[in-house]
Design a protein around this motif. Structure first.
Motif, mmCIF file in Angstrom:
data_model
loop_
_atom_site.group_PDB
_atom_site.id
_atom_site.type_symbol
_atom_site.label_atom_id
_atom_site.label_comp_id
_atom_site.label_asym_id
_atom_site.label_seq_id
_atom_site.Cartn_x
_atom_site.Cartn_y
_atom_site.Cartn_z
ATOM 1 N N VAL A 227 6.346 6.936 5.716
ATOM 2 C CA VAL A 227 5.371 6.183 4.927
ATOM 3 C C VAL A 227 5.024 4.880 5.604
ATOM 4 C CG1 VAL A 227 5.004 5.006 2.710
ATOM 5 C CG2 VAL A 227 6.085 7.269 2.756
ATOM 6 N N PRO B 71 0.824 -1.214 0.000
ATOM 7 C CA PRO B 71 0.000 0.000 0.000
ATOM 8 C C PRO B 71 0.860 1.266 0.000
ATOM 9 C CG PRO B 71 -0.735 -1.550 1.687
ATOM 10 C CD PRO B 71 0.576 -2.058 1.192
ATOM 11 N N LYS B 72 0.327 2.311 -0.592
ATOM 12 C CA LYS B 72 0.959 3.629 -0.605
ATOM 13 C C LYS B 72 2.408 3.568 -1.101
ATOM 14 C CE LYS B 72 -2.703 5.208 1.748
ATOM 15 N NZ LYS B 72 -3.735 6.098 1.204
ATOM 16 N N VAL C 92 2.363 5.563 7.966
ATOM 17 C CA VAL C 92 1.089 5.744 7.277
ATOM 18 C C VAL C 92 0.474 4.376 6.939
ATOM 19 C CG1 VAL C 92 -0.027 6.632 5.194
ATOM 20 C CG2 VAL C 92 1.746 7.982 6.338
ATOM 21 N N ARG C 93 1.317 3.485 6.447
ATOM 22 C CA ARG C 93 0.830 2.157 6.086
ATOM 23 C C ARG C 93 0.321 1.400 7.319
ATOM 24 N NH1 ARG C 93 6.149 0.878 2.333
ATOM 25 N NH2 ARG C 93 5.398 1.873 0.405
ATOM 26 N N LEU D 188 -0.885 11.541 1.759
ATOM 27 C CA LEU D 188 -1.270 10.202 1.325
ATOM 28 C C LEU D 188 -2.629 9.755 1.850
ATOM 29 C CD1 LEU D 188 2.173 8.377 1.638
ATOM 30 C CD2 LEU D 188 0.923 8.863 -0.481
ATOM 31 N N ARG D 189 -3.274 10.593 2.635
ATOM 32 C CA ARG D 189 -4.556 10.198 3.216
ATOM 33 C C ARG D 189 -5.572 9.834 2.138
ATOM 34 N NH1 ARG D 189 -5.452 14.374 6.446
ATOM 35 N NH2 ARG D 189 -6.635 15.525 4.885
ATOM 36 N N ARG E 169 -3.244 2.386 8.469
ATOM 37 C CA ARG E 169 -4.388 2.165 7.577
ATOM 38 C C ARG E 169 -5.412 1.243 8.235
ATOM 39 N NH1 ARG E 169 -3.613 -0.669 3.278
ATOM 40 N NH2 ARG E 169 -5.185 0.269 1.936
ATOM 41 N N ASP F 277 -3.097 7.063 -3.340
ATOM 42 C CA ASP F 277 -2.657 5.665 -3.347
ATOM 43 C C ASP F 277 -1.150 5.513 -3.452
ATOM 44 O OD1 ASP F 277 -5.356 4.252 -3.534
ATOM 45 O OD2 ASP F 277 -5.472 5.685 -5.181
ATOM 46 N N GLY F 278 -0.420 6.597 -3.591
ATOM 47 C CA GLY F 278 1.024 6.535 -3.700
ATOM 48 C C GLY F 278 1.591 7.914 -3.922
#
Length: 256
Positions: free
Chosen positions: A249, A21-22, A252-253, A215-216, A256, A219-220
């Motif tokens: 990042v 993801p991301k 962030v992942r 990134l909220r 999720r 998708d990347g």
């Protein structure tokens, strides 16, 4: 908003190329004095980026020409990279598609796929792009209202985004310039206008400090300047900067 499964092809192709993801797609700007130095720097920077955990490196003729792109692709691909290879040949997408067939390129980035042409020129462009896409295994990451690109279509932003989604496998959104943060309001506006589930990539201005916010709804991210020692496109990729971004990042992942 429509169900995410309305666009399984774009979403499935995106996840097939980027299962994590991301994903972070990092730029190789091909800086250096002369062909040999450009290749040497590209190889060194690609190695630093791969070791740092980025998901793709994008070979771009930002400071080079088409010959530099070919040489860099030959070198980076010969190093058997563990990351996906992307390609952006500025002002020559025909060459980009040709090189994507010759080398193991996972995606081609086009700075604009809708909105940049007068209506009289747009149909021919769209037909040629569709032809190239149909014969290419590479995904297309297409910009709409992209930095430095003109807006000549006479259509609304939402209308150009709808066409962009038809002409690409992911849409790239940026602010006004290289290294400049992309307004969250623009990212969210693009997300709301695109078909549900269609991949959206932030193409400029992502840092460790703003990664969660940027990134909220995306998708990347495509990242260049922040990864350099000077935080400018003219700098050299710095391992510590790569680590800082990838740590942000990773958080962030995990959230999720």
């Amino acid at each position: 908003m429509n169900d995410m499964n309305q666009h399984p092809t774009a979403l499935d192709r995106w996840r097939g190329l980027f299962p994590t993801p991301k994903p972070v797609l990092a730029m190789l700007h091909l800086g250096g004095d002369g062909p040999a130095e450009k290749v040497a720097r590209a190889r060194a920077e690609a190695s630093i980026l791969a070791d740092g955990g980025v998901d793709a490196v994008i070979v771009e003729n930002y400071f080079g020409d088409s010959d530099d792109v070919r040489r860099a692709l030959e070198a980076v691909c010969a190093d058997a990279p563990t990351t996906v290879i992307g390609l952006n040949v500025l002002r020559d997408h025909e060459l980009a598609f040709a090189l994507a067939e010759e080398f193991p390129v996972g995606f081609v980035q086009l700075d604009s796929v809708a909105g940049h042409l007068e209506p009289a020129d747009d149909d021919e462009y769209a037909a040629r792009l569709a032809e190239r896409r149909s014969s290419s295994r590479a995904l297309v990451l297409g910009g709409v209202r992209f930095k430095y690109q003109p807006v000549r279509s006479g259509r609304t932003e939402a209308e150009d985004l709808a066409l962009g989604a038809q002409r690409s496998d992911a849409i790239v959104v940026t602010g006004d310039g290289t290294g400049m943060e992309t307004a969250v309001s623009k990212i969210e506006r693009f997300r709301a206008a695109l078909p549900s589930g269609f991949p959206l990539v932030v193409g400029a201005g992502v840092t460790d400090a703003n990664a969660a916010e940027q990134l909220r709804s995306a998708d990347g991210a495509i990242v260049g300047s922040f990864l350099k020692d000077t935080y400018r496109d003219t700098g050299v990729v710095d391992a510590a900067h790569v680590a800082r971004l990838m740590d942000a990042v990773a958080a962030v992942r995990s959230a999720r």
